[in-house]
Write a protein that holds these residues in place. Sequence first.
Motif, PDB file in Angstrom:
ATOM      1  N   ASP A  71      29.085  76.375  15.137  1.00 49.85           N
ATOM      2  CA  ASP A  71      30.132  75.884  14.252  1.00 49.85           C
ATOM      3  C   ASP A  71      29.914  76.163  12.771  1.00 49.85           C
ATOM      4  O   ASP A  71      30.722  75.768  11.949  1.00 49.85           O
ATOM      5  N   SER A  72      28.853  76.830  12.414  1.00 52.54           N
ATOM      6  CA  SER A  72      28.569  77.097  11.006  1.00 52.54           C
ATOM      7  C   SER A  72      29.163  78.434  10.577  1.00 52.54           C
ATOM      8  O   SER A  72      29.479  79.275  11.411  1.00 52.54           O
ATOM      9  N   PRO A  73      29.281  78.638   9.271  1.00 49.74           N
ATOM     10  CA  PRO A  73      29.683  79.963   8.792  1.00 49.74           C
ATOM     11  C   PRO A  73      28.671  81.007   9.265  1.00 49.74           C
ATOM     12  O   PRO A  73      27.503  80.690   9.523  1.00 49.74           O
ATOM     13  N   ILE A  74      29.086  82.268   9.358  1.00 51.72           N
ATOM     14  CA  ILE A  74      28.267  83.328   9.930  1.00 51.72           C
ATOM     15  C   ILE A  74      26.896  83.443   9.268  1.00 51.72           C
ATOM     16  O   ILE A  74      25.879  83.554   9.943  1.00 51.72           O
ATOM     17  N   VAL A  75      26.849  83.408   7.945  1.00 52.65           N
ATOM     18  CA  VAL A  75      25.566  83.560   7.249  1.00 52.65           C
ATOM     19  C   VAL A  75      24.620  82.418   7.612  1.00 52.65           C
ATOM     20  O   VAL A  75      23.447  82.636   7.920  1.00 52.65           O
ATOM     21  N   ALA A  76      25.115  81.200   7.596  1.00 53.17           N
ATOM     22  CA  ALA A  76      24.289  80.045   7.953  1.00 53.17           C
ATOM     23  C   ALA A  76      23.910  80.086   9.430  1.00 53.17           C
ATOM     24  O   ALA A  76      22.789  79.749   9.805  1.00 53.17           O
ATOM     25  N   SER A  77      24.835  80.518  10.261  1.00 53.72           N
ATOM     26  CA  SER A  77      24.580  80.602  11.691  1.00 53.72           C
ATOM     27  C   SER A  77      23.475  81.617  11.994  1.00 53.72           C
ATOM     28  O   SER A  77      22.625  81.374  12.840  1.00 53.72           O
ATOM     29  N   LYS A  78      23.475  82.749  11.296  1.00 58.68           N
ATOM     30  CA  LYS A  78      22.423  83.744  11.493  1.00 58.68           C
ATOM     31  C   LYS A  78      21.055  83.149  11.166  1.00 58.68           C
ATOM     32  O   LYS A  78      20.091  83.345  11.908  1.00 58.68           O
ATOM     33  N   ALA A  79      20.961  82.439  10.061  1.00 61.94           N
ATOM     34  CA  ALA A  79      19.680  81.846   9.653  1.00 61.94           C
ATOM     35  C   ALA A  79      19.215  80.787  10.653  1.00 61.94           C
ATOM     36  O   ALA A  79      18.051  80.771  11.063  1.00 61.94           O
ATOM     37  N   THR A  80      20.118  79.927  11.067  1.00 60.20           N
ATOM     38  CA  THR A  80      19.779  78.873  12.022  1.00 60.20           C
ATOM     39  C   THR A  80      19.388  79.467  13.363  1.00 60.20           C
ATOM     40  O   THR A  80      18.389  79.073  13.972  1.00 60.20           O
ATOM     41  N   ASN A  81      20.182  80.442  13.834  1.00 62.40           N
ATOM     42  CA  ASN A  81      19.892  81.056  15.127  1.00 62.40           C
ATOM     43  C   ASN A  81      18.562  81.817  15.097  1.00 62.40           C
ATOM     44  O   ASN A  81      17.812  81.780  16.066  1.00 62.40           O
TER      45      ASN A  81
ATOM     46  N   GLY B  67      27.278  92.449  15.994  1.00 66.27           N
ATOM     47  CA  GLY B  67      28.504  91.801  16.420  1.00 66.27           C
ATOM     48  C   GLY B  67      29.516  91.699  15.307  1.00 66.27           C
ATOM     49  O   GLY B  67      29.279  92.128  14.178  1.00 66.27           O
ATOM     50  N   ASN B  68      30.610  91.102  15.631  1.00 67.48           N
ATOM     51  CA  ASN B  68      31.730  90.969  14.719  1.00 67.48           C
ATOM     52  C   ASN B  68      31.808  89.529  14.220  1.00 67.48           C
ATOM     53  O   ASN B  68      32.119  88.622  14.979  1.00 67.48           O
ATOM     54  N   GLY B  69      31.544  89.340  12.940  1.00 71.52           N
ATOM     55  CA  GLY B  69      31.586  88.004  12.358  1.00 71.52           C
ATOM     56  C   GLY B  69      32.968  87.391  12.369  1.00 71.52           C
ATOM     57  O   GLY B  69      33.113  86.177  12.485  1.00 71.52           O
ATOM     58  N   LEU B  70      33.996  88.218  12.264  1.00 71.17           N
ATOM     59  CA  LEU B  70      35.364  87.691  12.284  1.00 71.17           C
ATOM     60  C   LEU B  70      35.731  87.122  13.647  1.00 71.17           C
ATOM     61  O   LEU B  70      36.534  86.203  13.743  1.00 71.17           O
ATOM     62  N   GLU B  71      35.152  87.670  14.684  1.00 71.68           N
ATOM     63  CA  GLU B  71      35.409  87.171  16.037  1.00 71.68           C
ATOM     64  C   GLU B  71      34.365  86.155  16.480  1.00 71.68           C
ATOM     65  O   GLU B  71      34.447  85.607  17.565  1.00 71.68           O
ATOM     66  N   GLY B  72      33.357  85.940  15.635  1.00 71.64           N
ATOM     67  CA  GLY B  72      32.320  84.963  15.951  1.00 71.64           C
ATOM     68  C   GLY B  72      31.333  85.440  16.995  1.00 71.64           C
ATOM     69  O   GLY B  72      30.753  84.640  17.715  1.00 71.64           O
ATOM     70  N   ILE B  73      31.135  86.746  17.083  1.00 70.94           N
ATOM     71  CA  ILE B  73      30.209  87.294  18.075  1.00 70.94           C
ATOM     72  C   ILE B  73      28.934  87.747  17.377  1.00 70.94           C
ATOM     73  O   ILE B  73      28.978  88.609  16.506  1.00 70.94           O
ATOM     74  N   LEU B  74      27.831  87.132  17.735  1.00 71.13           N
ATOM     75  CA  LEU B  74      26.523  87.509  17.207  1.00 71.13           C
ATOM     76  C   LEU B  74      25.581  87.745  18.380  1.00 71.13           C
ATOM     77  O   LEU B  74      25.360  86.849  19.188  1.00 71.13           O
TER      78      LEU B  74
END
Length: 103
Positions: A52-62, A86-93
């Motif tokens: 549920d976080s923004p992509i940049v924060a999600s990358k760091a947390t993940n 992946g595509n950050g706009l689609e939420g795929i990492l």
Amino acid sequence: MIYEVKPLKSTTQIDFGATGVKEVLQNVSFILSTMIYSCPLDRAFGWLPDLDSPIVASKATNASRIMEAIQINEPRAVVQEINFEGNGLEGILKPTVKVILNE
């Protein structure tokens, strides 16, 4: 030597007799593809993705959670780098991990 590891794909065959380098890399790949709470006999196995976080924060947390899961479940692998495709706009990492073996 640095090895690049990606999550297992659903069509990948698991080698139950793997040993040495192949065993460790297969274990890391399995960890990357396993979400926490999804393994019936070991609910703590795997990692919990941040959804549920923004992509940049999600990358760091993940990245932090992936590193912790690998350290706990496969101590023979030492994480050197974690990248996401992946595509950050689609939420795929999709994580890709570079590891060295601690032998």
